[in-house]
Structure formats: structure tokens, C-alpha cells
Design a protein around this motif. Structure first.
Motif, PDB file in Angstrom:
ATOM      1  N   GLN A   9     -19.357  54.003 -58.146  1.00 38.92           N
ATOM      2  CA  GLN A   9     -20.819  54.119 -58.870  1.00 38.92           C
ATOM      3  C   GLN A   9     -20.628  55.327 -59.921  1.00 38.92           C
ATOM      4  O   GLN A   9     -19.832  56.317 -59.751  1.00 38.92           O
ATOM      5  CB  GLN A   9     -21.878  54.395 -57.975  1.00 38.92           C
ATOM      6  CG  GLN A   9     -21.724  55.722 -56.867  1.00 38.92           C
ATOM      7  CD  GLN A   9     -22.632  55.820 -56.215  1.00 38.92           C
ATOM      8  OE1 GLN A   9     -23.568  56.656 -55.879  1.00 38.92           O
ATOM      9  NE2 GLN A   9     -22.724  54.817 -54.929  1.00 38.92           N
TER      10      GLN A   9
ATOM     11  N   GLU B 298     -25.579  58.117 -61.132  1.00 41.35           N
ATOM     12  CA  GLU B 298     -26.333  57.262 -60.274  1.00 41.35           C
ATOM     13  C   GLU B 298     -25.990  57.580 -58.758  1.00 41.35           C
ATOM     14  O   GLU B 298     -26.095  56.481 -57.978  1.00 41.35           O
ATOM     15  CB  GLU B 298     -26.252  55.689 -60.467  1.00 41.35           C
ATOM     16  CG  GLU B 298     -26.587  55.542 -62.112  1.00 41.35           C
ATOM     17  CD  GLU B 298     -26.296  54.173 -62.272  1.00 41.35           C
ATOM     18  OE1 GLU B 298     -25.277  53.133 -61.677  1.00 41.35           O
ATOM     19  OE2 GLU B 298     -26.742  53.680 -63.349  1.00 41.35           O
TER      20      GLU B 298
ATOM     21  N   LEU C 170     -25.906  57.878 -55.190  1.00 38.13           N
ATOM     22  CA  LEU C 170     -26.716  57.344 -53.873  1.00 38.13           C
ATOM     23  C   LEU C 170     -26.164  58.039 -52.901  1.00 38.13           C
ATOM     24  O   LEU C 170     -25.094  58.404 -52.501  1.00 38.13           O
ATOM     25  CB  LEU C 170     -26.748  55.972 -53.870  1.00 38.13           C
ATOM     26  CG  LEU C 170     -26.962  54.825 -54.894  1.00 38.13           C
ATOM     27  CD1 LEU C 170     -26.555  53.526 -54.667  1.00 38.13           C
ATOM     28  CD2 LEU C 170     -28.338  55.161 -55.166  1.00 38.13           C
ATOM     29  N   GLY C 171     -27.060  58.435 -51.743  1.00 38.01           N
ATOM     30  CA  GLY C 171     -26.724  58.870 -50.413  1.00 38.01           C
ATOM     31  C   GLY C 171     -25.962  57.688 -49.831  1.00 38.01           C
ATOM     32  O   GLY C 171     -26.068  56.546 -50.079  1.00 38.01           O
TER      33      GLY C 171
ATOM     34  N   THR D 108     -26.046  56.295 -46.927  1.00 36.73           N
ATOM     35  CA  THR D 108     -26.872  54.869 -45.996  1.00 36.73           C
ATOM     36  C   THR D 108     -27.205  54.242 -47.229  1.00 36.73           C
ATOM     37  O   THR D 108     -27.216  52.943 -47.044  1.00 36.73           O
ATOM     38  CB  THR D 108     -28.092  55.576 -45.407  1.00 36.73           C
ATOM     39  OG1 THR D 108     -27.519  56.605 -44.352  1.00 36.73           O
ATOM     40  CG2 THR D 108     -28.585  54.542 -44.631  1.00 36.73           C
ATOM     41  N   ARG D 109     -27.997  54.640 -48.397  1.00 33.50           N
ATOM     42  CA  ARG D 109     -28.363  53.705 -49.232  1.00 33.50           C
ATOM     43  C   ARG D 109     -27.127  53.018 -50.029  1.00 33.50           C
ATOM     44  O   ARG D 109     -27.427  51.765 -50.258  1.00 33.50           O
ATOM     45  CB  ARG D 109     -29.255  54.706 -50.304  1.00 33.50           C
ATOM     46  CG  ARG D 109     -29.833  53.772 -51.279  1.00 33.50           C
ATOM     47  CD  ARG D 109     -30.920  54.664 -52.215  1.00 33.50           C
ATOM     48  NE  ARG D 109     -31.393  54.217 -53.427  1.00 33.50           N
ATOM     49  CZ  ARG D 109     -31.622  54.832 -54.433  1.00 33.50           C
ATOM     50  NH1 ARG D 109     -31.681  56.069 -54.407  1.00 33.50           N
ATOM     51  NH2 ARG D 109     -32.080  54.082 -55.359  1.00 33.50           N
ATOM     52  N   TRP D 110     -26.071  53.826 -50.178  1.00 30.41           N
ATOM     53  CA  TRP D 110     -24.921  52.762 -50.978  1.00 30.41           C
ATOM     54  C   TRP D 110     -24.487  51.816 -49.953  1.00 30.41           C
ATOM     55  O   TRP D 110     -23.900  50.706 -50.271  1.00 30.41           O
ATOM     56  CB  TRP D 110     -24.023  53.944 -51.301  1.00 30.41           C
ATOM     57  CG  TRP D 110     -22.599  53.318 -51.354  1.00 30.41           C
ATOM     58  CD1 TRP D 110     -22.160  52.695 -52.620  1.00 30.41           C
ATOM     59  CD2 TRP D 110     -21.516  52.997 -50.315  1.00 30.41           C
ATOM     60  NE1 TRP D 110     -20.990  52.324 -52.786  1.00 30.41           N
ATOM     61  CE2 TRP D 110     -20.534  52.357 -51.275  1.00 30.41           C
ATOM     62  CE3 TRP D 110     -21.351  53.143 -49.245  1.00 30.41           C
ATOM     63  CZ2 TRP D 110     -19.338  51.928 -50.723  1.00 30.41           C
ATOM     64  CZ3 TRP D 110     -20.021  52.733 -48.660  1.00 30.41           C
ATOM     65  CH2 TRP D 110     -19.116  52.199 -49.661  1.00 30.41           C
TER      66      TRP D 110
ATOM     67  N   ARG E 238     -26.166  50.118 -47.678  1.00 27.79           N
ATOM     68  CA  ARG E 238     -27.085  48.969 -47.568  1.00 27.79           C
ATOM     69  C   ARG E 238     -26.871  48.147 -48.796  1.00 27.79           C
ATOM     70  O   ARG E 238     -27.049  47.086 -48.728  1.00 27.79           O
ATOM     71  CB  ARG E 238     -28.510  49.667 -47.299  1.00 27.79           C
ATOM     72  CG  ARG E 238     -28.865  50.195 -46.026  1.00 27.79           C
ATOM     73  CD  ARG E 238     -30.245  50.540 -45.843  1.00 27.79           C
ATOM     74  NE  ARG E 238     -30.619  50.976 -44.423  1.00 27.79           N
ATOM     75  CZ  ARG E 238     -31.291  52.119 -44.409  1.00 27.79           C
ATOM     76  NH1 ARG E 238     -31.897  52.632 -45.235  1.00 27.79           N
ATOM     77  NH2 ARG E 238     -31.529  52.532 -43.026  1.00 27.79           N
ATOM     78  N   SER E 239     -26.745  48.951 -50.089  1.00 32.00           N
ATOM     79  CA  SER E 239     -26.577  48.038 -51.316  1.00 32.00           C
ATOM     80  C   SER E 239     -25.421  47.164 -51.284  1.00 32.00           C
ATOM     81  O   SER E 239     -25.430  46.204 -52.175  1.00 32.00           O
ATOM     82  CB  SER E 239     -26.569  49.054 -52.535  1.00 32.00           C
ATOM     83  OG  SER E 239     -25.420  49.700 -52.484  1.00 32.00           O
TER      84      SER E 239
END
Length: 87
Positions: free
Chosen positions: A71, A75, A77-78, A80-82, A84-85
Motif C-alpha cells: 500500500q 495511504e 492503514l492500521g 486491522t483495517r488492512w 479486513r480490506s
């Protein structure tokens, strides 16, 4: 135009066209390739440099560091967010 040039070169780096440690085309070659001014090429290179795709020093050619990070640094991401994505 600089975003298009940066996207093209970023894709080529990701595909391994220049290889890790390889050299990117000279500024003059890129201005001719894209039909843009040297300033536009410099903007594209600055964008790729901030994404960690190559390194350069004053008076040297641009050397590819490696494949693009998963990424963009702009941009991040944390975890957890990464996770999930990516499913």
C-alpha cells in the motif's frame, strides 16, 4: 500528465521491467516518451520516490529499490483495517 507517467512507471517497476537495483530511464527519455516538460517528469519522479519505489542522489540516475509496497505510504492503514480490506 505527471500522474499518468507515475502510474505507468510504477506499474513497470511492479512488473519487474527494471529489476531491483536497475536504473530508470533518463529524464530526457521520459520527457520524449510522454511528450511533457522536464518539470512534469520531475513531479512524477517525486511521487514515485515518496512511494519508496526508487532512490536517487544529485547527479546520479534513479535506481529501483524493489517492488512497490503493498500500500502507498500516503495511504497507510492500521493492521486491522488492512487485514479486513484484504479479506
Amino acid at each position: 500528465m505527471y500522474r499518468k507517467a507515475a502510474a505507468d512507471l510504477g506499474r513497470e517497476i511492479g512488473e519487474g521491467r527494471y529489476g531491483s537495483g536497475g536504473r530508470l530511464p533518463a529524464e530526457a527519455d521520459l520527457t520524449e516518451r510522454y511528450g511533457v516538460s522536464p518539470g512534469t517528469v520531475r513531479q512524477a519522479m517525486a511521487l514515485l520516490r515518496t512511494e519508496g519505489l526508487f532512490a536517487s542522489r544529485r547527479g546520479t540516475l534513479r535506481v529501483v529499490i524493489g517492488s512497490p509496497p503493498p500500500q502507498s505510504f500516503g495511504e497507510l492503514l492500521g493492521f486491522t483495517r488492512w487485514a479486513r480490506s484484504t479479506g
